[in-house]
Design an enzyme around this catalytic site. Structure first.
Site, PDB file in Angstrom:
ATOM      1  CG  MET A 115      -8.288   7.324   2.454  1.00  0.00           C
ATOM      2  SD  MET A 115      -7.296   7.431   3.951  1.00  0.00           S
ATOM      3  CE  MET A 115      -6.584   5.786   3.988  1.00  0.00           C
ATOM      4  N   GLY A 131       1.249  -2.047   4.024  1.00  0.00           N
ATOM      5  CA  GLY A 131       1.772  -0.688   3.887  1.00  0.00           C
ATOM      6  C   GLY A 131       3.010  -0.498   4.742  1.00  0.00           C
ATOM      7  CG  HIS A 158      -4.020  -1.631  -1.395  1.00  0.00           C
ATOM      8  ND1 HIS A 158      -5.156  -2.364  -1.686  1.00  0.00           N
ATOM      9  CD2 HIS A 158      -4.371  -0.786  -0.394  1.00  0.00           C
ATOM     10  CE1 HIS A 158      -6.141  -1.978  -0.879  1.00  0.00           C
ATOM     11  NE2 HIS A 158      -5.696  -1.015  -0.094  1.00  0.00           N
ATOM     12  CG  ASP A 181      -5.150   2.478   0.994  1.00  0.00           C
ATOM     13  OD1 ASP A 181      -6.109   1.688   0.901  1.00  0.00           O
ATOM     14  OD2 ASP A 181      -4.037   2.157   1.458  1.00  0.00           O
ATOM     15  CG  ASP A 237      -6.438  -2.862   3.252  1.00  0.00           C
ATOM     16  OD1 ASP A 237      -5.329  -2.610   3.743  1.00  0.00           O
ATOM     17  OD2 ASP A 237      -7.116  -2.037   2.605  1.00  0.00           O
ATOM     18  CG  HIS A 268      -9.353   0.327  -0.187  1.00  0.00           C
ATOM     19  ND1 HIS A 268      -8.764   0.109   1.043  1.00  0.00           N
ATOM     20  CD2 HIS A 268     -10.692   0.357   0.067  1.00  0.00           C
ATOM     21  CE1 HIS A 268      -9.681   0.026   1.989  1.00  0.00           C
ATOM     22  NE2 HIS A 268     -10.866   0.192   1.418  1.00  0.00           N
ATOM     23  CG  MET A 302     -11.621  -2.860   5.420  1.00  0.00           C
ATOM     24  SD  MET A 302     -10.178  -2.344   4.468  1.00  0.00           S
ATOM     25  CE  MET A 302      -9.214  -1.440   5.670  1.00  0.00           C
ATOM     26  CG  MET A 360     -11.329   3.497   2.247  1.00  0.00           C
ATOM     27  SD  MET A 360      -9.762   3.457   3.148  1.00  0.00           S
ATOM     28  CE  MET A 360      -8.628   3.464   1.766  1.00  0.00           C
ATOM     29  CB  SER A 417      -0.890   0.010   1.236  1.00  0.00           C
ATOM     30  OG  SER A 417      -1.442   1.302   1.392  1.00  0.00           O
TER      31      SER A 417
HETATM   32  C1  DX5 Z   1      -6.338   1.673   5.668  1.00  0.00           C
HETATM   33  C2  DX5 Z   1      -5.927   1.258   4.294  1.00  0.00           C
HETATM   34  C3  DX5 Z   1      -4.843   0.278   4.244  1.00  0.00           C
HETATM   35  C4  DX5 Z   1      -3.526   0.771   4.793  1.00  0.00           C
HETATM   36  C5  DX5 Z   1      -2.811  -0.425   5.311  1.00  0.00           C
HETATM   37  O1  DX5 Z   1      -7.451   2.500   5.548  1.00  0.00           O
HETATM   38  O2  DX5 Z   1      -7.034   0.692   3.602  1.00  0.00           O
HETATM   39  O3  DX5 Z   1      -4.651  -0.185   2.912  1.00  0.00           O
HETATM   40  O4  DX5 Z   1      -2.720   1.430   3.861  1.00  0.00           O
HETATM   41  O5  DX5 Z   1      -1.694   0.022   5.985  1.00  0.00           O
HETATM   42  P1  DX5 Z   1      -0.921  -0.893   7.033  1.00  0.00           P
HETATM   43  O6  DX5 Z   1      -0.352  -2.045   6.253  1.00  0.00           O
HETATM   44  O7  DX5 Z   1       0.118   0.054   7.549  1.00  0.00           O
HETATM   45  O8  DX5 Z   1      -1.904  -1.332   8.073  1.00  0.00           O
HETATM   46 ZN    ZN Z   2      -6.602  -0.176   1.625  1.00  0.00          ZN
END
Ligand code: DX5
Ligand code: ZN
Length: 221
Positions: A38, A198, A34, A36, A176, A67, A138, A69, A10
């Site tokens: 947001m 990530g 990946h 993200d 995730d 992804h 998640m 969000m 990520s």
């Molecule tokens: C959280 C994201 C994840 C995040 C994961 O909202 O959807 O994809 O980047 O990060 P780590 O691996 O640090 O938990």
């Molecule tokens: Zn994610």
């Protein structure tokens, strides 16, 4: 049938001032990227958007797993595709019936997946699994990287795997959040085959070694 483990770093945990370099380093060693997205509404954070995806598409041939969000991801599928997205995942909490947004994604030739937040039960997605290329469980509350893996989602991964296999479907099951060498084995044993990571990849001193360590740890429960 569960597939070989795939690692999806990520970029939320990458250095945004040096994103091209961070991605190029891991690119030969990972299975997809990946991304993200947001919007500050569905989750209390703002990350990155379409211009960033277009920029990194010019530097990477990886599959872009986006992804979403956001509260209205359906409005952005065409620009996402044009920017270089290959796959979009939307939250079942945003679309309790995701049939229409799935159809829009197909029109754009995007792979489509549904994401479930930790409190959302498997049953919410069950009627729609056949329209999914991927189901995302998640294992943290969405919005931020670097959180701890929530063990109580493991039975939901198991349930999803049983359903997918008994229905003879080929959908991927992605997990995730909070994936590192101490959690990936349990997620794999529960039935996940795509692992978002990530912090444990881009936060490591050597991101390439970190990917190799994750792969090795995925077979240890
Ligand atoms: C959280 C994201 C994840 C995040 C994961 O909202 O959807 O994809 O980047 O990060 P780590 O691996 O640090 O938990
Ligand atoms: Zn994610």
């Amino acid at each position: 049938m569960i597939k070989a483990p795939r690692i999806a770093p990520s970029i939320l945990a990458a250095d945004f001032a040096d994103l091209g370099t961070d991605i190029a380093r891991v690119e030969p060693h990972v299975d997809m990227l990946h991304i993200d997205i947001m919007d500050g509404h569905f989750v209390p954070n703002i990350s990155l958007g379409i211009p960033v995806i277009a920029s990194i598409r010019r530097r990477s041939d990886l599959l872009f797993d986006c992804h979403l969000m956001t509260t209205n991801p359906d409005a952005y599928l065409e620009p996402l595709r044009e920017a270089g997205a290959d796959q979009v995942t939307v939250h079942i909490e945003v679309f309790p019936d995701p049939s229409s947004v799935a159809a829009l994604a197909r029109e754009q030739d995007l792979r489509f997946g549904i994401v479930l937040n930790p409190p959302t039960p498997f049953e919410a997605v069950e009627p729609f699994i056949e329209i999914c290329d991927m189901i995302v469980v998640m294992s943290v509350h969405p919005g931020f990287g670097g959180q701890s893996f929530i063990d109580s989602v493991l039975p939901k991964i198991e349930k999803t795997r049983k359903f997918v296999d008994s229905a003879g479907l080929a959908a991927d099951i992605e997990v995730d959040g909070g994936i590192d060498t101490s959690t990936i084995g349990a997620a794999r044993a529960a039935g996940a085959d795509v692992f978002v990571a990530g912090t444990s990849v881009f936060g490591a001193p050597d991101s390439v070694a970190a990917v190799a360590e994750l792969r090795a740890a995925s077979s240890r429960e």
